[in-house]
Design a protein around this motif. Structure first.
Motif, short mmCIF file in Angstrom:
data_model
loop_
_atom_site.label_atom_id
_atom_site.label_comp_id
_atom_site.label_asym_id
_atom_site.label_seq_id
_atom_site.Cartn_x
_atom_site.Cartn_y
_atom_site.Cartn_z
N ILE A 51 0.92 -1.12 0.11
CA ILE A 51 -0.01 0.10 -0.11
C ILE A 51 0.94 1.29 0.12
N ASN A 52 2.14 1.00 0.39
CA ASN A 52 3.07 2.11 0.49
C ASN A 52 3.50 2.76 -0.84
N PHE A 53 3.30 1.95 -2.09
CA PHE A 53 3.75 2.08 -3.30
C PHE A 53 2.48 2.06 -4.16
N ALA A 54 1.96 3.30 -4.31
CA ALA A 54 0.76 3.52 -4.80
C ALA A 54 0.62 2.93 -6.23
N HIS A 55 1.61 2.95 -6.92
CA HIS A 55 1.67 2.82 -8.51
C HIS A 55 1.89 1.39 -8.51
N ASP A 56 2.68 0.76 -7.76
CA ASP A 56 2.87 -0.66 -7.82
C ASP A 56 1.39 -1.43 -7.47
N HIS A 57 0.96 -0.76 -6.37
CA HIS A 57 -0.49 -1.52 -5.63
C HIS A 57 -1.62 -1.53 -6.76
N GLN A 58 -1.89 -0.42 -7.65
CA GLN A 58 -2.60 -0.43 -8.72
C GLN A 58 -2.21 -0.93 -9.82
N ARG A 59 -0.95 -1.24 -10.16
CA ARG A 59 -0.49 -1.88 -11.31
C ARG A 59 -0.72 -3.28 -10.93
N LEU A 60 -0.59 -4.04 -9.96
CA LEU A 60 -0.88 -5.33 -9.64
C LEU A 60 -2.37 -5.65 -9.84
N ILE A 61 -3.28 -4.82 -9.41
CA ILE A 61 -4.56 -5.11 -9.68
C ILE A 61 -5.00 -4.76 -11.22
N ALA A 62 -4.46 -4.04 -11.78
CA ALA A 62 -4.57 -3.97 -13.39
C ALA A 62 -4.02 -4.91 -14.06
N ALA A 63 -3.21 -5.45 -13.59
CA ALA A 63 -2.48 -6.69 -14.23
C ALA A 63 -3.24 -8.03 -14.19
N ILE A 64 -3.81 -8.24 -12.83
CA ILE A 64 -4.70 -9.26 -12.67
C ILE A 64 -5.81 -9.29 -13.50
N ARG A 65 -6.35 -8.05 -13.71
CA ARG A 65 -7.66 -7.93 -14.57
C ARG A 65 -7.24 -8.13 -16.01
N ASP A 66 -6.14 -7.48 -16.45
CA ASP A 66 -5.80 -7.30 -18.01
C ASP A 66 -5.45 -8.69 -18.32
N ARG A 67 -4.91 -9.52 -17.56
CA ARG A 67 -4.24 -10.67 -18.06
C ARG A 67 -5.35 -11.78 -17.65
N LYS A 68 -6.37 -11.64 -17.05
CA LYS A 68 -7.42 -12.41 -16.63
C LYS A 68 -6.79 -13.51 -15.82
N ALA A 69 -6.29 -13.19 -14.78
CA ALA A 69 -5.38 -13.86 -14.03
C ALA A 69 -6.46 -14.34 -12.72
N ASN A 70 -7.09 -15.43 -13.32
CA ASN A 70 -8.07 -16.03 -12.21
C ASN A 70 -7.61 -16.79 -11.11
N GLY A 71 -8.19 -16.80 -9.81
CA GLY A 71 -7.73 -17.78 -8.89
C GLY A 71 -6.58 -17.46 -8.00
N LEU A 72 -6.29 -16.11 -8.03
CA LEU A 72 -4.99 -15.69 -7.28
C LEU A 72 -5.35 -15.34 -5.66
N ILE A 73 -4.64 -15.99 -5.15
CA ILE A 73 -4.70 -15.72 -3.44
C ILE A 73 -3.52 -15.45 -3.06
N CYS A 74 -3.29 -14.26 -2.25
CA CYS A 74 -2.08 -13.82 -1.87
C CYS A 74 -1.53 -14.37 -0.25
N LEU A 75 -0.40 -14.71 -0.23
CA LEU A 75 0.39 -15.01 1.05
C LEU A 75 1.35 -13.83 1.43
N SER A 76 1.29 -13.80 2.70
CA SER A 76 2.42 -12.51 2.99
C SER A 76 2.88 -12.81 4.46
N GLY A 77 3.96 -12.06 4.76
CA GLY A 77 4.90 -12.43 5.98
C GLY A 77 5.03 -11.14 6.62
N ASP A 78 6.07 -10.94 7.33
CA ASP A 78 6.73 -9.73 7.55
C ASP A 78 6.38 -8.92 9.03
N THR A 79 5.02 -9.38 9.17
CA THR A 79 4.36 -8.42 10.47
C THR A 79 4.60 -8.92 11.81
N HIS A 80 4.94 -10.28 11.89
CA HIS A 80 5.23 -10.84 13.40
C HIS A 80 3.88 -11.07 14.09
#
Length: 370
Positions: free
Chosen positions: A257-286
């Motif tokens: 969320i701290n990189f506004a362009h990256d955040h929106q570009r990822l959402i747009a790429a999922i839409r434009d490439r019709k990348a169905n079925g995507l689930i995010c995993l993440s770490g870092d937070t403790h």
């Protein structure tokens, strides 16, 4: 062909051929177990190599088909290669990690800041080539692996036969990451707690503000083109393993969320490439949590955060997209895929050191469709 000119037909055919060509040209990195069908995927992050790691007993008891290290797999925090090697030796000597290796469970890994080299480090970290070599050597990456020569250690693999294809995408959010933007602290709530720690001489990174600049990036343009191509590859389920939270909306500590362009570009790429079925995993937070974003997205984006394998953060930051509670104790994550006869389902869980389920979310893959 009423209403369609020959020129339009040729142009349309050429465009379709170009799209098909891009999808065909995009290739996942080779993996010796690519034919294996995945049903249970375990994942985790944030493990200090000099601390006990009892959680591996629970991980092994879950019988995963794959384990994904999501970053901060060791805490190097140095520019000294001798210290780096010692930290990896400590992890290798952990009895639980040795049992994981001996089990034959395939392992995939990406790094975050601490195993990249320094806290919140980005593209300017001067030891990243040495850090890359040690990381890839430790996790057994072949000498001819493209991860050794790319602008980062990002990778993707596809597992399973047609109808049960699981794509695992692991972006590198460190190698090309531009500078973070400091956030001015207020005098209330969570930010006040951070100020008190700072004034007491206790090191606390951040907080950071959202960076709206178009040139600000975590991935860099070459990796972005690679990622967009990966999203064109056919798959039934896509596991997007990010070292930082993708969906959580707290603009303070590191996250997409701290990189506004990256955040929106990822959402747009999922839409434009019709990348169905995507689930995010993440770490870092403790801490562990589950987040969901369904505004201005092609379909609901789920982010299952599991952190840490040894590390625990004492307070809970705000996150308006959080679903349910936060789990603040040692934990790992588990995805269980129900392939079934119709559309598959995924049960996402965060489990504690005893293997008990502390957070869970059922996800219908049929709902994750552009």
């Amino acid at each position: 062909m009423t209403g369609i000119s020959r020129r339009g037909l040729v142009a349309g055919t050429a465009t379709a051929g170009l799209i098909a060509g891009v999808a065909q040209a995009a290739r996942s990195d080779p993996h010796p177990l690519s034919e294996r069908s995945l049903t249970r995927i375990a994942f985790g992050s944030c493990a200090k190599s000099d601390k006990p790691q009892p959680i591996w007993d629970a991980v092994l008891a879950a019988r995963p088909d794959l384990f994904i290290f999501l970053g901060d797999n060791v805490y190097l925090d140095t520019r000294d290669p001798a210290v780096m090697r010692r930290k990896y030796a400590e992890l290798a000597a952990q009895p639980g990690f040795q049992r994981l290796k001996a089990s034959g469970i395939p392992i995939l890994a990406i790094w975050d800041d601490h195993d990249f080299g320094e806290n919140d480090a980005g593209m300017d970290y001067p030891m990243k080539e040495e850090s890359r070599r040690l990381f890839l050597d430790f996790f057994g990456e072949p000498a001819d692996s493209p991860r050794r020569s790319r602008d980062g250690i990002y990778t993707a693999h596809v597992f399973g036969p047609v109808g049960r294809r699981v794509q695992v995408i692991l972006p590198d959010l460190r190698w090309n990451r531009t500078a973070l933007v400091p956030l001015e602290l207020g005098d209330q709530g969570y930010e006040a707690w951070v100020r008190k720690r700072f004034e007491a001489g206790e090191p606390t990174p951040g907080p950071y503000a959202r960076n709206p600049e178009m040139t600000a990036t975590q991935l860099g343009e070459t990796q972005w083109r690679w990622l967009e191509d990966q999203l064109s590859i056919p798959a039934d389920i896509r596991v997007f393993g990010s070292s930082l939270q993708v969906v959580a909306d707290f603009a303070g500590w590191e996250g997409w969320i701290n990189f506004a362009h990256d955040h929106q570009r990822l959402i747009a790429a999922i839409r434009d490439r019709k990348a169905n079925g995507l689930i995010c995993l993440s770490g870092d937070t403790h801490y562990g949590e589950i987040s969901r974003l369904d505004v201005n997205t092609p379909y609901p984006l789920w982010d299952i955060t599991s952190s840490g394998l040894t590390e625990v953060w004492p307070v809970t930051p705000p996150n308006a997209l959080r679903v349910g509670e936060v789990f603040r104790d040692q934990n790992f994550g588990l995805l269980t895929i129900g392939w079934g006869e119709s559309a598959p389902t995924v049960l996402a869980e965060v489990r504690d050191v005893n293997g008990e389920v502390r957070l869970e979310q059922a996800i219908r893959v049929g709902d994750l469709t552009v």
